[in-house]
Design a protein around this motif. Structure first.
Motif, PDB file in Angstrom:
ATOM      1  N   GLU A 290      -2.880 -13.644  -7.594  1.00  0.00           N
ATOM      2  CA  GLU A 290      -3.440 -14.610  -8.545  1.00  0.00           C
ATOM      3  C   GLU A 290      -2.813 -15.988  -8.382  1.00  0.00           C
ATOM      4  O   GLU A 290      -3.513 -17.008  -8.329  1.00  0.00           O
ATOM      5  N   GLU A 291      -1.483 -16.023  -8.263  1.00  0.00           N
ATOM      6  CA  GLU A 291      -0.786 -17.302  -8.173  1.00  0.00           C
ATOM      7  C   GLU A 291      -1.010 -17.981  -6.820  1.00  0.00           C
ATOM      8  O   GLU A 291      -1.103 -19.215  -6.750  1.00  0.00           O
ATOM      9  N   ASN A 292      -1.108 -17.221  -5.752  1.00  0.00           N
ATOM     10  CA  ASN A 292      -1.381 -17.823  -4.449  1.00  0.00           C
ATOM     11  C   ASN A 292      -2.764 -18.457  -4.411  1.00  0.00           C
ATOM     12  O   ASN A 292      -2.945 -19.545  -3.857  1.00  0.00           O
ATOM     13  N   ALA A 293      -3.746 -17.783  -5.005  1.00  0.00           N
ATOM     14  CA  ALA A 293      -5.097 -18.346  -5.063  1.00  0.00           C
ATOM     15  C   ALA A 293      -5.107 -19.623  -5.897  1.00  0.00           C
ATOM     16  O   ALA A 293      -5.734 -20.628  -5.517  1.00  0.00           O
ATOM     17  N   LYS A 294      -4.399 -19.586  -7.007  1.00  0.00           N
ATOM     18  CA  LYS A 294      -4.325 -20.758  -7.880  1.00  0.00           C
ATOM     19  C   LYS A 294      -3.618 -21.909  -7.177  1.00  0.00           C
ATOM     20  O   LYS A 294      -4.045 -23.077  -7.271  1.00  0.00           O
ATOM     21  N   SER A 295      -2.546 -21.585  -6.447  1.00  0.00           N
ATOM     22  CA  SER A 295      -1.788 -22.625  -5.755  1.00  0.00           C
ATOM     23  C   SER A 295      -2.590 -23.280  -4.646  1.00  0.00           C
ATOM     24  O   SER A 295      -2.497 -24.495  -4.430  1.00  0.00           O
ATOM     25  N   VAL A 299      -3.302 -27.259  -4.346  1.00  0.00           N
ATOM     26  CA  VAL A 299      -3.016 -28.055  -3.150  1.00  0.00           C
ATOM     27  C   VAL A 299      -4.258 -28.826  -2.720  1.00  0.00           C
ATOM     28  O   VAL A 299      -4.195 -30.022  -2.398  1.00  0.00           O
ATOM     29  N   LYS A 300      -5.398 -28.149  -2.735  1.00  0.00           N
ATOM     30  CA  LYS A 300      -6.650 -28.820  -2.360  1.00  0.00           C
ATOM     31  C   LYS A 300      -6.974 -29.946  -3.330  1.00  0.00           C
ATOM     32  O   LYS A 300      -7.451 -31.014  -2.929  1.00  0.00           O
ATOM     33  N   ALA A 301      -6.712 -29.703  -4.624  1.00  0.00           N
ATOM     34  CA  ALA A 301      -7.042 -30.693  -5.650  1.00  0.00           C
ATOM     35  C   ALA A 301      -6.069 -31.870  -5.658  1.00  0.00           C
ATOM     36  O   ALA A 301      -6.367 -32.914  -6.263  1.00  0.00           O
ATOM     37  N   SER A 302      -4.932 -31.713  -4.996  1.00  0.00           N
ATOM     38  CA  SER A 302      -3.931 -32.778  -5.004  1.00  0.00           C
ATOM     39  C   SER A 302      -4.429 -34.047  -4.333  1.00  0.00           C
ATOM     40  O   SER A 302      -3.999 -35.152  -4.655  1.00  0.00           O
ATOM     41  N   GLY A 303      -5.330 -33.878  -3.365  1.00  0.00           N
ATOM     42  CA  GLY A 303      -5.873 -35.028  -2.662  1.00  0.00           C
ATOM     43  C   GLY A 303      -4.953 -35.616  -1.616  1.00  0.00           C
ATOM     44  O   GLY A 303      -5.293 -36.621  -0.977  1.00  0.00           O
ATOM     45  N   VAL A 304      -3.785 -35.002  -1.405  1.00  0.00           N
ATOM     46  CA  VAL A 304      -2.828 -35.552  -0.443  1.00  0.00           C
ATOM     47  C   VAL A 304      -2.620 -34.632   0.749  1.00  0.00           C
ATOM     48  O   VAL A 304      -1.872 -34.965   1.672  1.00  0.00           O
ATOM     49  N   VAL A 305      -3.284 -33.475   0.739  1.00  0.00           N
ATOM     50  CA  VAL A 305      -3.127 -32.511   1.821  1.00  0.00           C
ATOM     51  C   VAL A 305      -4.483 -32.197   2.442  1.00  0.00           C
ATOM     52  O   VAL A 305      -5.458 -31.933   1.737  1.00  0.00           O
ATOM     53  N   GLU A 306      -4.536 -32.246   3.762  1.00  0.00           N
ATOM     54  CA  GLU A 306      -5.726 -31.825   4.490  1.00  0.00           C
ATOM     55  C   GLU A 306      -5.572 -30.341   4.822  1.00  0.00           C
ATOM     56  O   GLU A 306      -4.731 -29.964   5.632  1.00  0.00           O
ATOM     57  N   VAL A 307      -6.358 -29.505   4.169  1.00  0.00           N
ATOM     58  CA  VAL A 307      -6.284 -28.057   4.369  1.00  0.00           C
ATOM     59  C   VAL A 307      -7.320 -27.649   5.403  1.00  0.00           C
ATOM     60  O   VAL A 307      -8.525 -27.837   5.195  1.00  0.00           O
TER      61      VAL A 307
END
Length: 345
Positions: A290-295, A299-307
């Motif tokens: 659950e926490e890994n999916a949320k994390s 990260v995607k929503a942060s706008g500072v990381v290209e996933v």
């Protein structure tokens, strides 16, 4: 090796002295009358991750459950974020009795038994269900109850999952094997991880987990490998703009205690403490996915990381490139352990 031999000798002498003490020591271990909510039996639990991490939340859950089940007669003092010991010295602290309980990444146990590096073997596990099947297996319990642990006055109690590792860095997206060449990654200690990066044409540096953010920020290393939750809760996204969903290895934890200390807990208090640990372990297992999916969403929503979302074909290419690691370490990890894990797929 000399250090661990010395600890083994000290532990053996301690056991002999305890045996010579006779019934008084045994009587003390079986009596809980002296412990109250005002004067509790203290268990010091040290770990290196943030309070918000899966391990941090599970440790706090365990402390809460122990308090409830023993009516305050046992208190678990949790020290997160390397407050008490870092991951380079917590195992020594446990063996010497300076701390009573730790939850290290299992690869840290390579100091005692090289088989624990199974977790670093690339693409050995295919899913969370596969990992849980291993945790529940007899082969996993043989690691927990090994003579090597007992010789160092350490007892293994439970596995706590964390998640699959994914590569990140501050240079460019990691898509093909060639993208790793020339980069330097933070790594936990262990020859398997050194070989993993060498096979990819990259360098590695062993850096304590609590010092990783600074190392990434200062450019000591270019990248790291972490489950999504560690990447999120340790705020690595602030210094790692590229993350690829490689799912190439695992970071999982195990609960270890100082054996002599654990056996000194009065019997009528030990039972609810172990019951609390079993419930906290179930909680950790449910929480990890659950926490890994949320994390990942954080990260995607942060706008500072290209996933970069890896395809199965791209993962297969990375897996193929890392096969020399198996050729080098199959005998160290042992064919029995590797084949046993593969049989649980």
């Amino acid at each position: 090796m000399k250090k661990w031999l010395l600890l083994t000798i000290i532990s053996a002498l301690a056991l002999v002295l305890a045996a010579c003490g006779g019934g008084e020591s045994e009587g003390e271990a079986q009596s809980s009358e002296e412990y109250t909510a005002e004067n509790p039996f203290i268990i010091k639990f040290s770990h290196v991750t943030a309070i918000e991490s899966v391990k941090g939340q599970a440790a706090d859950k365990f402390a809460q459950l122990v308090d409830e089940k023993t009516e305050g007669k046992v208190k678990v003092e949790v020290y997160p974020s390397s407050q008490l010991y870092g991951d380079n010295d917590e195992l020594d602290a446990l063996a010497s009795g300076n701390v009573h309980m730790i939850a290290p990444s299992v690869t840290k146990m390579v100091k005692i038994d090289p088989r624990w590096q199974y977790v670093d073997m690339p693409y050995l596990f295919e899913s969370d269900e596969h990992v849980q099947a291993f945790f529940d297996s007899e082969i996993a319990q043989s690691l927990m109850n090994s003579d090597a642990l007992a010789a160092n006055d350490i007892k293994g109690l439970a596995f706590w999952p964390n998640g699959f590792k994914h590569f990140s860095n501050n240079k460019h997206p990691l898509v093909t094997v060639d993208d790793y060449k020339g980069l330097k990654f933070r790594a936990q200690a262990g020859q398997v991880l050194e070989a993993q990066f060498e096979t990819l044409g990259a360098g590695s540096a062993t850096i304590a987990f609590g010092e990783t953010y600074a190392a990434l920020q200062q450019g000591t290393v270019d990248g790291a490998e972490n489950p999504y939750n560690n990447f999120d809760t340790m705020k690595f996204y602030e210094v790692q703009p590229y993350l690829s969903t490689t799912q190439h290895g695992r970071v999982d934890y195990a609960i270890f205690v100082n054996k002599s200390f654990w056996e000194s807990i009065p019997a009528d208090l030990l039972a609810p403490v172990e019951e609390a640990l079993a419930e906290a372990t179930t909680y950790a297992q449910e929480l990890a996915a659950e926490e890994n999916a949320k994390s990942l969403e954080n990260v995607k929503a942060s706008g500072v990381v290209e996933v970069y979302e890896m395809t199965q074909e791209e993962r297969d290419a990375l897996k193929e490139a890392l096969q020399p690691v198996y050729e080098e370490f199959e005998e160290t990890i042992t064919p029995e352990l590797i084949e046993g894990i593969n049989a649980l797929r």
